[in-house]
Design an enzyme around this catalytic site. Structure first.
Site, short mmCIF file in Angstrom:
data_model
loop_
_atom_site.label_atom_id
_atom_site.label_comp_id
_atom_site.label_asym_id
_atom_site.label_seq_id
_atom_site.Cartn_x
_atom_site.Cartn_y
_atom_site.Cartn_z
N LYS A 195 -24.26 -36.06 19.81
CA LYS A 195 -22.99 -35.55 19.31
C LYS A 195 -23.11 -35.41 17.80
O LYS A 195 -23.29 -36.39 17.08
CB LYS A 195 -21.85 -36.49 19.67
CG LYS A 195 -20.50 -35.97 19.17
CD LYS A 195 -19.36 -36.84 19.63
CE LYS A 195 -18.04 -36.28 19.12
NZ LYS A 195 -16.90 -37.09 19.53
N LYS A 248 -23.62 -31.80 22.12
CA LYS A 248 -22.31 -31.33 21.68
C LYS A 248 -22.31 -31.09 20.18
O LYS A 248 -22.73 -32.00 19.47
CB LYS A 248 -21.28 -32.39 22.05
CG LYS A 248 -19.89 -32.09 21.58
CD LYS A 248 -18.99 -33.27 21.79
CE LYS A 248 -17.64 -32.98 21.20
NZ LYS A 248 -16.73 -34.07 21.32
#
Ligand code: PBG
Length: 359
Positions: A195, A248
């Protein structure tokens, strides 16, 4: 062999042949739809920064989830908006918290829809950080204690899978241990492994009111300049017991998806985040892009890079498009042609084949 013996255009000549040689397929069964739940009743408020996405009270969340299930979308990813925020994000781990209540209602009314819950504190803390704050630091190990309790409370409410998005070190192991110790060893963990500290979360932070009050998330989220680091994160998460690893955002990080796909064997989820969604929506609303074709092309690129599943705000639209319906239920036009659930990306409009090329 070369031209004129080889002609690449032979296999592009008809839609049938193009489908046969298509290397990537986008299907409804790859999609996860994120949803935002709020306290109250009969509430459905459009999120200004994310046209077509809503804050839903539990009654409407259930209704929406029934539709999502009927469309054939296998899973939703649930985010909750608390009533009040405090330094430790107390509502996040309360049995009467918004997510816990919502999960119970969902499992009662739509038991066959897979409910994945986001595990994080940022929407619940008054400072908007994903962990406990001391001075200007985000305290890793103290935060783990809270995260495990959040995960356990979601599992107890009936969540089918938990997805930690906080980026604290060791959270996957902490969550795996508490789940296992409480008879939830069958509940998978989808870890937000890679992330990145990304500006593409902007519209989501407006939606979740979760922007950090001071500083940013760069002391815990990954540096967008790094790829090897993402592979290490994914490897560590798998060693800690993660079942699915996530990259992500998705679109600016397709190389990261591909790298993890090449090195590791675990299923990969890609999160096509709010900023990626809102950019397409804004351009489409201005008539600058053909929304349907752009979305199909972008999501196909995420699968081509190696993702097994895609978390995307476009999921509902894509499901309707793949079924040959118009995205907006209200303006139902007769479908041009029924197309299969696994229709491969076809750059022609509405299933019509291209005019024949001259030979
Ligand atoms: C919470 C969280 C965020 C997103 C998912 N979980 C935002 C953040 O890290 O600030 C972003 C989702 C999106 O942009 O669609 N940690």
């Amino acid at each position: 062999m070369n031209f004129p013996l080889v002609r690449m255009r032979r296999l592009r000549n008809s839609s049938n042949i193009r489908q046969l040689v298509s290397e990537t397929t986008l299907s409804i069964s790859d999609m996860i739809q994120p949803l935002f739940v709020i306290h109250g009743e009969n509430k459905k408020e459009e999120i200004p920064s994310m046209p077509g996405q809503y804050h839903l009270s539990i009654d409407n969340l259930v209704e929406e989830s029934v539709k999502i299930h009927k469309l054939g979308i296998p899973a939703i990813l649930l985010f909750g908006m608390p009533l009040t925020k405090d330094p430790r994000g107390s509502e996040a781990l309360s049995p009467s918290g918004i997510v816990q209540q919502a999960v119970r209602a969902l499992k009662k009314n739509v038991p066959d829809l897979c409910v994945i819950t986001d595990i994080c504190l940022c929407a619940y803390t008054d400072h908007g950080h994903c962990g406990i704050v001391q001075g200007n630091s985000i305290m890793n190990d103290d935060t783990l204690d809270l995260l495990r309790k959040v995960a356990l409370s979601h599992a107890q409410a009936g969540a089918d899978m938990v997805a930690p998005s906080d980026m604290m070190d060791g959270r996957v192991l902490a969550i795996r241990q508490i789940l296992d110790a409480n008879n939830f060893s069958h509940i998978p963990i989808m870890s937000y492994s890679a992330k990145y500290a990304s500006a593409f979360y902007g519209p989501f932070r407006q939606a979740a009111d979760s922007a950090p009050a001071f500083g940013d998330r760069s002391t815990y989220q990954a540096n967008p300049a790094n790829r090897r680091e993402a592979v290490r994160e994914a490897m560590l998460d798998l060693q800690e017991g993660a079942d699915i690893v996530m990259v992500k955002p998705a679109l600016a990080y397709l190389d990261v998806i591909k790298e993890i796909r090449n090195i590791l064997f675990a299923p990969i989820a890609a999160y096509n985040v709010s900023g990626e969604y809102s950019m397409v929506k804004a351009a489409a609303m201005n008539g600058w892009l053909d929304e349907r074709r752009v979305v199909m092309e972008l999501l196909t690129s995420i699968k081509r890079a190696g993702a097994d599943m895609i978390i995307t705000y476009h999921a509902r639209d894509v499901a309707r498009w793949l079924k040959g319906e118009s995205a907006d239920e209200k303006e139902k036009k007769p479908a041009v042609k029924k197309i299969s659930k696994n229709e491969s990306l076809n750059f022609t409009q509405e299933g019509k084949s291209l005019p024949r090329r001259e030979k």
